[in-house]
Design a protein around this motif. Structure first.
Motif, PDB file in Angstrom:
ATOM      1  N   ILE A  42       0.833  -1.429  -0.566  1.00  0.00           N
ATOM      2  CA  ILE A  42      -0.117  -0.290  -0.336  1.00  0.00           C
ATOM      3  C   ILE A  42       0.911   0.953  -0.013  1.00  0.00           C
ATOM      4  N   LEU A  43       2.005   1.443   0.414  1.00  0.00           N
ATOM      5  CA  LEU A  43       2.996   2.142   0.486  1.00  0.00           C
ATOM      6  C   LEU A  43       3.924   2.495  -0.664  1.00  0.00           C
ATOM      7  N   GLU A  44       3.661   1.424  -1.679  1.00  0.00           N
ATOM      8  CA  GLU A  44       4.238   1.910  -2.857  1.00  0.00           C
ATOM      9  C   GLU A  44       3.016   2.426  -3.469  1.00  0.00           C
ATOM     10  N   LYS A  45       1.587   1.566  -3.600  1.00  0.00           N
ATOM     11  CA  LYS A  45       1.033   1.538  -4.327  1.00  0.00           C
ATOM     12  C   LYS A  45       0.039   3.873  -4.395  1.00  0.00           C
ATOM     13  N   GLU A  46       0.523   3.976  -3.136  1.00  0.00           N
ATOM     14  CA  GLU A  46       0.245   5.530  -2.705  1.00  0.00           C
ATOM     15  C   GLU A  46       1.732   6.783  -3.483  1.00  0.00           C
ATOM     16  N   MET A  47       2.792   6.248  -3.651  1.00  0.00           N
ATOM     17  CA  MET A  47       3.825   6.455  -4.405  1.00  0.00           C
ATOM     18  C   MET A  47       3.482   6.651  -5.601  1.00  0.00           C
ATOM     19  N   ILE A  48       3.034   5.614  -5.979  1.00  0.00           N
ATOM     20  CA  ILE A  48       2.563   5.630  -7.842  1.00  0.00           C
ATOM     21  C   ILE A  48       0.683   6.688  -7.737  1.00  0.00           C
ATOM     22  N   LEU A  50       0.227   9.259  -6.027  1.00  0.00           N
ATOM     23  CA  LEU A  50       0.720  10.658  -5.561  1.00  0.00           C
ATOM     24  C   LEU A  50       1.552  11.128  -6.312  1.00  0.00           C
ATOM     25  N   GLY A  51       2.488  10.085  -7.188  1.00  0.00           N
ATOM     26  CA  GLY A  51       3.889  11.061  -8.066  1.00  0.00           C
ATOM     27  C   GLY A  51       4.767  11.170  -7.760  1.00  0.00           C
ATOM     28  N   ALA A  52       4.799  10.557  -6.443  1.00  0.00           N
ATOM     29  CA  ALA A  52       6.369  10.865  -5.816  1.00  0.00           C
ATOM     30  C   ALA A  52       7.419  10.332  -6.173  1.00  0.00           C
ATOM     31  N   ASP A  53       8.320  10.808  -5.580  1.00  0.00           N
ATOM     32  CA  ASP A  53       9.634   9.864  -6.230  1.00  0.00           C
ATOM     33  C   ASP A  53      10.364   9.232  -4.793  1.00  0.00           C
ATOM     34  N   ARG A  54      10.388   9.824  -4.457  1.00  0.00           N
ATOM     35  CA  ARG A  54      10.497   9.047  -2.627  1.00  0.00           C
ATOM     36  C   ARG A  54       9.880   9.221  -1.582  1.00  0.00           C
ATOM     37  N   ILE A  55       9.969   7.958  -1.123  1.00  0.00           N
ATOM     38  CA  ILE A  55       9.121   7.671   0.637  1.00  0.00           C
ATOM     39  C   ILE A  55      10.061   8.018   1.621  1.00  0.00           C
ATOM     40  N   GLU A  56       9.916   7.628   2.826  1.00  0.00           N
ATOM     41  CA  GLU A  56      10.639   8.148   3.723  1.00  0.00           C
ATOM     42  C   GLU A  56       9.723   7.087   4.847  1.00  0.00           C
ATOM     43  N   VAL A  57       9.716   6.246   5.167  1.00  0.00           N
ATOM     44  CA  VAL A  57       9.280   5.313   6.731  1.00  0.00           C
ATOM     45  C   VAL A  57      10.258   6.244   7.496  1.00  0.00           C
ATOM     46  N   PHE A  58       9.364   6.900   8.462  1.00  0.00           N
ATOM     47  CA  PHE A  58       9.989   8.174  10.212  1.00  0.00           C
ATOM     48  C   PHE A  58      10.043   6.685  11.117  1.00  0.00           C
ATOM     49  N   TYR A  88       6.011  11.414   2.118  1.00  0.00           N
ATOM     50  CA  TYR A  88       6.158  11.253   0.559  1.00  0.00           C
ATOM     51  C   TYR A  88       7.311  12.771   0.287  1.00  0.00           C
ATOM     52  N   TYR A  89       7.625  12.416  -0.698  1.00  0.00           N
ATOM     53  CA  TYR A  89       8.503  13.704  -1.689  1.00  0.00           C
ATOM     54  C   TYR A  89       8.311  13.096  -2.793  1.00  0.00           C
ATOM     55  N   VAL A  94       8.242  18.005   1.009  1.00  0.00           N
ATOM     56  CA  VAL A  94       7.537  16.460   1.205  1.00  0.00           C
ATOM     57  C   VAL A  94       6.103  17.348   0.774  1.00  0.00           C
ATOM     58  N   ILE A  95       4.980  16.279  -0.056  1.00  0.00           N
ATOM     59  CA  ILE A  95       4.162  16.221  -0.134  1.00  0.00           C
ATOM     60  C   ILE A  95       3.097  16.385   1.606  1.00  0.00           C
ATOM     61  N   PRO A  96       1.713  17.647   1.514  1.00  0.00           N
ATOM     62  CA  PRO A  96       1.588  17.527   3.054  1.00  0.00           C
ATOM     63  C   PRO A  96       0.714  16.324   3.148  1.00  0.00           C
ATOM     64  N   SER A  97       0.389  15.713   4.232  1.00  0.00           N
ATOM     65  CA  SER A  97      -0.414  14.979   5.067  1.00  0.00           C
ATOM     66  C   SER A  97      -1.928  15.235   4.212  1.00  0.00           C
ATOM     67  N   LYS A  98      -2.398  16.288   4.393  1.00  0.00           N
ATOM     68  CA  LYS A  98      -3.918  16.543   3.645  1.00  0.00           C
ATOM     69  C   LYS A  98      -3.883  15.604   2.326  1.00  0.00           C
ATOM     70  N   GLU A  99      -3.084  15.727   1.268  1.00  0.00           N
ATOM     71  CA  GLU A  99      -2.663  14.975   0.026  1.00  0.00           C
ATOM     72  C   GLU A  99      -2.634  14.066   0.205  1.00  0.00           C
ATOM     73  N   VAL A 100      -1.569  13.691   0.926  1.00  0.00           N
ATOM     74  CA  VAL A 100      -1.658  12.304   1.658  1.00  0.00           C
ATOM     75  C   VAL A 100      -2.634  11.078   1.756  1.00  0.00           C
ATOM     76  N   SER A 101      -3.469  11.591   2.795  1.00  0.00           N
ATOM     77  CA  SER A 101      -4.763  11.210   3.022  1.00  0.00           C
ATOM     78  C   SER A 101      -5.848  10.840   2.290  1.00  0.00           C
ATOM     79  N   LEU A 102      -5.771  12.058   1.271  1.00  0.00           N
ATOM     80  CA  LEU A 102      -6.910  12.190   0.340  1.00  0.00           C
ATOM     81  C   LEU A 102      -6.732  10.652  -0.186  1.00  0.00           C
TER      82      LEU A 102
END
Ligand SMILES: [Zn+2]
Ligand SMILES: [Zn+2]
Length: 229
Positions: A42-48, A50-58, A88-89, A94-102
């Motif tokens: 699901i983390l990887e699907k979310e990356m696609i 969002l069109g993100a190029d990097r994910i950080e699991v902090f 996500y970046y 960084v992509i705001p959490s609002k967009e990530v959640s939606l």
């Protein structure tokens, strides 16, 4: 989906961008790592999405001690291998959490989404624990905040319908079925927008055919002369 236990130094690649090491407990001790098999996916699907190029699991897996040290109760989804706190970046930003959640909600993620995790607007808690929980972690790490983030942010939920537009001067004859064996039914004029029910519903006469709604009727047309709009 099932939770797997990995050795501390396991470097197995789980998805294109995620490795077992991304989920390692941050307490500093050399202990095992638990990861639910559905979580990296699901983390990887979310990356696609969002069109993100990097994910950080902090923060990924946490042993009981570390979970308590960071303010948890030592029993939550992070201690069971179900959760990741992420950023996500895209293009270094960084992509705001609002967009990530939606976008997670758009993906149909009906498990855990924690908006504003980690004390700011950039972190998002994502988990695959089998229950739905949408929270706003600025206020609570346990209490749900809503059933849908669209309601929570007071923005209209976008329509999931798809549309095509006829793009040829002479228009396109639609038919009641797929293929020229069916009679010409109605001429759909140039620039008409129709709801798309199924792209490439079938092939005939050297064309791929779309199933669309025109004037409240289900009809078919060769899709050489339309575009998705
Ligand atoms: Zn630990
Ligand atoms: Zn979390």
């Amino acid at each position: 989906m099932s939770v797997k236990t990995y050795k501390y130094n396991d470097k197995t690649q789980l998805t294109e961008h995620l490795n077992v090491q991304n989920f390692k407990c941050k307490c500093g001790k050399a202990h095992e790592i638990k990861i639910d098999s559905g979580l990296p996916n699901i983390l990887e699907k979310e990356m696609i999405k969002l069109g993100a190029d990097r994910i950080e699991v902090f923060s990924g897996y946490r042993c009981k001690k570390h979970d308590i040290a960071v303010g948890g109760r030592g029993t939550g989804s992070h201690t069971q291998g179900y959760a990741a706190d992420t950023r996500y970046y895209k293009g270094g930003k960084v992509i705001p959490s609002k967009e990530v959640s939606l976008r997670l909600e758009d993906l149909g993620h009906k498990k855990g989404i924690g908006y504003r995790c980690g004390g700011n607007a950039n972190g998002t808690h994502i988990d695959t624990k089998p229950r739905k929980w949408y929270g706003d972690e600025k206020y609570s790490k346990t209490k749900a905040c809503c059933n849908s983030f669209y309601e929570y942010f007071n923005i209209p939920k976008p329509s999931t319908k798809k549309f095509i537009q006829v793009q040829t001067k002479s228009g396109v004859w639609c038919r009641k079925g797929i293929g020229f064996n069916y009679k010409k039914y109605k001429l759909i004029p140039n620039l008409t927008i129709c709801e798309l029910l199924k792209k490439n519903a079938g092939s005939s006469n050297g064309y791929k055919w779309d199933k669309v709604v025109y004037n409240n009727e289900v009809v078919y047309m060769p899709n050489k002369w339309n575009k998705i709009v």
